[in-house]
Structure formats: structure tokens, C-alpha cells
Design an enzyme around this catalytic site. Structure first.
Site, PDB file in Angstrom:
ATOM      1  N   CYS A 158     -25.501   2.215 -11.548  1.00  0.00           N
ATOM      2  CA  CYS A 158     -24.743   3.436 -11.821  1.00  0.00           C
ATOM      3  C   CYS A 158     -25.649   4.540 -12.379  1.00  0.00           C
ATOM      4  CB  CYS A 158     -23.611   3.136 -12.807  1.00  0.00           C
ATOM      5  SG  CYS A 158     -22.621   4.589 -13.170  1.00  0.00           S
ATOM      6  N   CYS A 165     -13.637   1.310 -14.666  1.00  0.00           N
ATOM      7  CA  CYS A 165     -14.161   2.669 -14.503  1.00  0.00           C
ATOM      8  C   CYS A 165     -12.976   3.646 -14.489  1.00  0.00           C
ATOM      9  CB  CYS A 165     -14.962   2.755 -13.196  1.00  0.00           C
ATOM     10  SG  CYS A 165     -15.955   4.240 -13.104  1.00  0.00           S
ATOM     11  N   CYS A 174     -19.120  -3.237 -17.395  1.00  0.00           N
ATOM     12  CA  CYS A 174     -19.039  -2.955 -15.958  1.00  0.00           C
ATOM     13  C   CYS A 174     -20.013  -3.825 -15.159  1.00  0.00           C
ATOM     14  CB  CYS A 174     -19.337  -1.485 -15.721  1.00  0.00           C
ATOM     15  SG  CYS A 174     -19.372  -1.069 -13.972  1.00  0.00           S
ATOM     16  N   GLU A 216       0.827  -1.214   0.000  1.00  0.00           N
ATOM     17  CA  GLU A 216       0.000   0.000   0.000  1.00  0.00           C
ATOM     18  C   GLU A 216       0.856   1.257   0.000  1.00  0.00           C
ATOM     19  OE1 GLU A 216      -3.023   0.325  -0.627  1.00  0.00           O
ATOM     20  OE2 GLU A 216      -3.666  -1.753  -0.514  1.00  0.00           O
ATOM     21  N   CYS A 265     -18.036   1.040 -19.707  1.00  0.00           N
ATOM     22  CA  CYS A 265     -19.320   0.882 -19.014  1.00  0.00           C
ATOM     23  C   CYS A 265     -20.068  -0.379 -19.429  1.00  0.00           C
ATOM     24  CB  CYS A 265     -20.185   2.112 -19.236  1.00  0.00           C
ATOM     25  SG  CYS A 265     -19.471   3.592 -18.506  1.00  0.00           S
TER      26      CYS A 265
HETATM   27 FE1  SF4 Z   1     -18.018   3.465 -13.987  1.00  0.00          FE
HETATM   28 FE2  SF4 Z   1     -20.666   3.541 -13.950  1.00  0.00          FE
HETATM   29 FE3  SF4 Z   1     -19.406   3.128 -16.238  1.00  0.00          FE
HETATM   30 FE4  SF4 Z   1     -19.414   1.248 -14.330  1.00  0.00          FE
HETATM   31  S1  SF4 Z   1     -21.154   1.990 -15.484  1.00  0.00           S
HETATM   32  S2  SF4 Z   1     -17.666   1.910 -15.576  1.00  0.00           S
HETATM   33  S3  SF4 Z   1     -19.351   2.502 -12.490  1.00  0.00           S
HETATM   34  S4  SF4 Z   1     -19.317   4.951 -15.004  1.00  0.00           S
END
Ligand code: SF4
Length: 413
Positions: A230, A214, A224, A58, A221
Site C-alpha cells: 500500500c 480499509c 491490513c 448483489e 492499516c
Molecule cells: Fe487500506 Fe492501505 Fe490501510 Fe490497508 S494499509 S487499510 S489498503 S490504506
């Protein structure tokens, strides 16, 4: 009193929180990157060693890319596999291994804190985020949360740059993401979201999502795992969504988490409308004259003089070619004369400005300083004698120079 944030910026539905945790963890189990500290944290049975392994990773990962850290991490853990081994190392050794990783005070503080754990805490790592932050120098709120959740299973959240981006997008938070009000809100959110049975994995998953999906400029997206939760994504797809109150419904200029009324949603940016940062402070502009003094060593190979920097401040304790600050706006001739004066005062020997050869300029950006090194060389017939009261200095071959605790900027020089 500050206005409390409207519900559309928060996670308030327990079923949605459960679904988000499950989706994120399932994705993490399938897609997570194989990283040496993850393997160690997952396989090391000794809790103190586990905590140490995560702590080192970290600290190294603060302000440094994963790809760069891996090699440093492996060398570090090979050299100092335990807290006790690190506590016995010298600062010079730590600086040598850290050379090139930047932000050198991190290594120094890590070692100081390791000594403290060994000498004052009987070698036992503190087990909670609160104690880690309170007892260990250089361990802030984020690092404490990461160590406690990953190594000891404490159900505590983390907020770093990746988490800020993901949470701001998930909940359309467009107020300045570096402001204390937004940061406090994000910590509350991270603590509320963290999975109670797998807190370490959940935190790593959230950060991994920010690092690989993201991402800042072109988030993926469609791939995702939490897109259904989201609000930025929904807003991009459907414009003003009817199921979700729009930012205007927060009351422009009143909501503490909305974008400022002067910078509303820009549809060309999509989800990258979030997060937003306040104006960045301009870095300080600094010019420094650096002189590479060169002599023939006993076997005829060239040797270079390096001096040690003070033990506190920027690049503390590192070695460099003799360097002196320059006033702004000097012409080349004046720079050369200023450097000759400095060298003369420093060595007590006369140095002719004409003997200095201008090599070029090296620009290096530190976090808050835009640094230009104006580089000269000066070949010497013999050595020079330095006042022993001034900074420590030594002559090194090129090979020795590269093995010394020198900064990346000096390697560029
Ligand atoms: Fe980021 Fe939302 Fe796109 Fe997922 S859907 S990559 S959380 S902006």
C-alpha cells in the site's frame, strides 16, 4: 490524447501481484464474514441456482448495508428459491417483500429479468459478465462481474465503492474517483489483479477488505493484510518515500491519477487522502403535503386510505397516503388550503381547510431528493367515493398498512 498514468499508480511487478493475491486470499479464508449468499454460492451444485442466489444478493446490496440485507435476502430466497418461482410472482408481492429496502426499481427489474431468463433463455442464466450485462435488465458492469466471477469462476474483476477506496489507497490515486478516466483505470487494474484460480473469492476479498478494514474514516492499516503493497500507508509512515516516486514526480497538474495540484497531500489525513471525489451535486429540495384520511372500519377499528403511485418513476407502484406536491415558501395556512384544494379536486367532495389537523413534518432523504412530507390528518364520518379513473386506492387497518408495499418514508409518516 490523455496522458498515460505513471507506473507508481499501477501494478506492474508480477511478483508483487502474486504476493498481494496470496496475502489477500489467506486473510479472506481466515476472516471472512459468514453471509447466507456466500454459503449458497459455495454449496449450491446447480449453476443456475448459484447464479440466481448471487444475483439477488448483489442487487439487494446495491446502496444497502449488509446487516439490513441479510433478513430480506433470507425471506426472499425462502419465498422464491428459484428463478422460475420469482418469474411467477406478482409485482405486488415483490414490492411487499422489498418494502423498506429502498430503491424499489431494483426489485421490479430483478423480477422482470428473471421472467426473461425463464421465457427467453430457457431458464439458463447467462454465464459470462459480458452476456449477463447485455441480456439482463438492471445488471450493470459491476453486478455482471460479481455474478460471473463468484458463480461461474470467470476471471473478471469488479469495481464497487469498496474496491475504489482500496485501489486508490494502494496506488495513491487522488484524482476524482468518480471521473470516467479514473474509473476506467480502476477496472483495468481490477481485471489485471484478479486471481485466476479463485476469481470469485478474490473479488469478495477485495470488497470485504474495503468493508471491514480499509474503511472510509478510520482504516485499520496495522491489521491490513496488504499493507506492504500500500503506497498510501507507506507514504503516511515515511512521508515522501525514497523507493517510491512521489506524486510531485508525476508532474503536478499533468498526471491523470494524481490529486489536483490545488489539493496536495494533507499529512493530517494520512491514508484517507485517498480516494477523492469531485463536488457532489446538491439534492433537489421537494415539499409534499400528505394527508392521513381516517375512518372507523366495520369493527370500530380505525382505517386509513392509501393510494397507489404510478407504475414508473420514484417509488413506482408503491402505496402511500394521498400526497400532493407543494410550492416552495408557503406559510402553514397556505399549505393547508392548497392541500384542501387538492383533496377536493381529487375526491369531488368539499373539504374544509379548517378540518385538516397539522401533525408534523417528516424528512426523508432519497439519493437525489431532499424530501419533506408535511403531514395532516383528516377524520371522516363516512367513507369517500373516488373517481375509479384516478389511481387505485384502498382502506387499510394499521396492521394491513405495515404489510403493504409502502416505502420507509410512508412508515415514518
Ligand atoms: Fe487500506 Fe492501505 Fe490501510 Fe490497508 S494499509 S487499510 S489498503 S490504506
Amino acid at each position: 490524447a490523455p496522458a498515460s498514468p505513471p507506473a507508481q499508480h499501477l501494478f506492474s511487478d508480477p511478483a508483487e501481484i502474486e504476493a498481494l493475491r496470496a496475502n489477500l486470499l489467506a486473510w479472506y479464508d481466515k476472516c471472512k464474514r459468514d453471509l447466507p449468499w456466500r454459503t449458497l454460492a459455495a454449496t449450491e451444485p446447480d449453476a443456475d441456482r448459484r447464479g440466481y442466489a448471487v444475483w439477488v444478493s448483489e442487487i439487494m446490496l446495491q446502496q444497502t448495508q449488509v446487516a439490513t440485507v441479510i433478513d430480506y435476502y433470507n425471506r426472499w430466497m425462502q419465498k422464491w428459491p428459484t428463478l422460475k418461482a420469482l418469474a411467477q410472482a406478482s409485482l405486488e408481492e415483490v414490492n411487499e417483500l422489498w418494502a423498506g429496502l429502498g430503491y424499489y426499481s431494483r426489485g421490479k427489474r430483478l423480477q422482470e429479468a428473471a421472467r426473461k431468463v425463464v421465457s427467453e433463455l430457457a431458464g439458463r442464466m447467462p454465464r459470462t459478465a459480458e452476456d449477463l450485462q447485455k441480456l439482463l435488465a438492471g445488471v450493470g458492469r459491476y453486478t455482471a462481474g460479481a455474478i460471473a466471477s463468484i458463480s461461474y469462476g470467470q476471471a473478471t474483476g469488479v469495481v464497487d465503492g469498496n474496491v475504489i477506496r482500496v485501489l486508490c489507497r494502494l496506488r495513491c490515486i487522488g484524482a476524482d474517483s468518480s471521473s470516467p478516466a479514473v474509473i476506467d483505470q480502476l477496472w483495468d487494474m481490477a481485471n489485471a489483479l484478479v486471481d485466476r484460480s479463485r476469481p470469485g473469492d478474490f473479488n469478495q476479498a477485495l470488497m470485504e477488505l474495503g468493508a471491514t478494514v480499509c474503511v472510509p474514516k478510520a482504516p485499520l492499516c496495522r491489521e491490513c493484510p496488504v499493507k506492504q503493497h500500500c503506497r498510501a500507508w507507506r507514504r503516511k509512515l515515511f512521508g515522501k518515500p525514497n523507493s517510491v516516486p512521489d506524486v510531485e514526480d508525476c508532474g503536478a497538474g499533468v498526471c491523470p491519477l494524481c490529486p489536483p495540484a490545488t489539493e496536495p497531500w494533507d499529512s493530517s489525513l494520512g491514508v484517507t487522502n485517498f480516494p477523492r471525489k469531485g463536488a457532489k451535486k446538491q439534492p433537489r429540495v421537494v415539499r409534499t403535503a400528505t394527508c392521513v384520511l381516517e375512518r372507523r372500519g366495520c369493527h370500530g377499528a380505525p382505517e386509513y386510505l392509501i393510494v397507489q403511485r404510478p407504475s414508473s418513476g420514484l417509488l413506482a407502484g408503491l402505496w402511500e397516503f394521498p400526497s400532493f406536491p407543494l410550492a416552495q415558501g408557503l406559510q402553514e395556512k397556505q399549505q393547508r388550503e392548497a392541500l384542501a384544494d387538492h383533496l377536493q379536486a381529487w375526491t369531488g367532495q368539499s373539504v374544509a381547510a379548517g378540518g385538516l389537523r397539522f401533525i408534523g413534518e417528516v424528512v426523508h432523504i432519497f439519493s437525489h431528493i431532499h424530501q419533506t412530507y408535511v403531514v395532516y390528518s383528516l377524520p371522516l364520518d363516512g367513507g369517500i367515493t373516488l373517481d375509479p379513473a384516478s389511481s387505485p386506492s384502498r382502506w387499510v387497518t394499521e396492521e394491513e398498512f405495515h404489510a403493504s408495499a409502502v416505502s420507509t418514508a410512508m412508515k415514518k409518516v
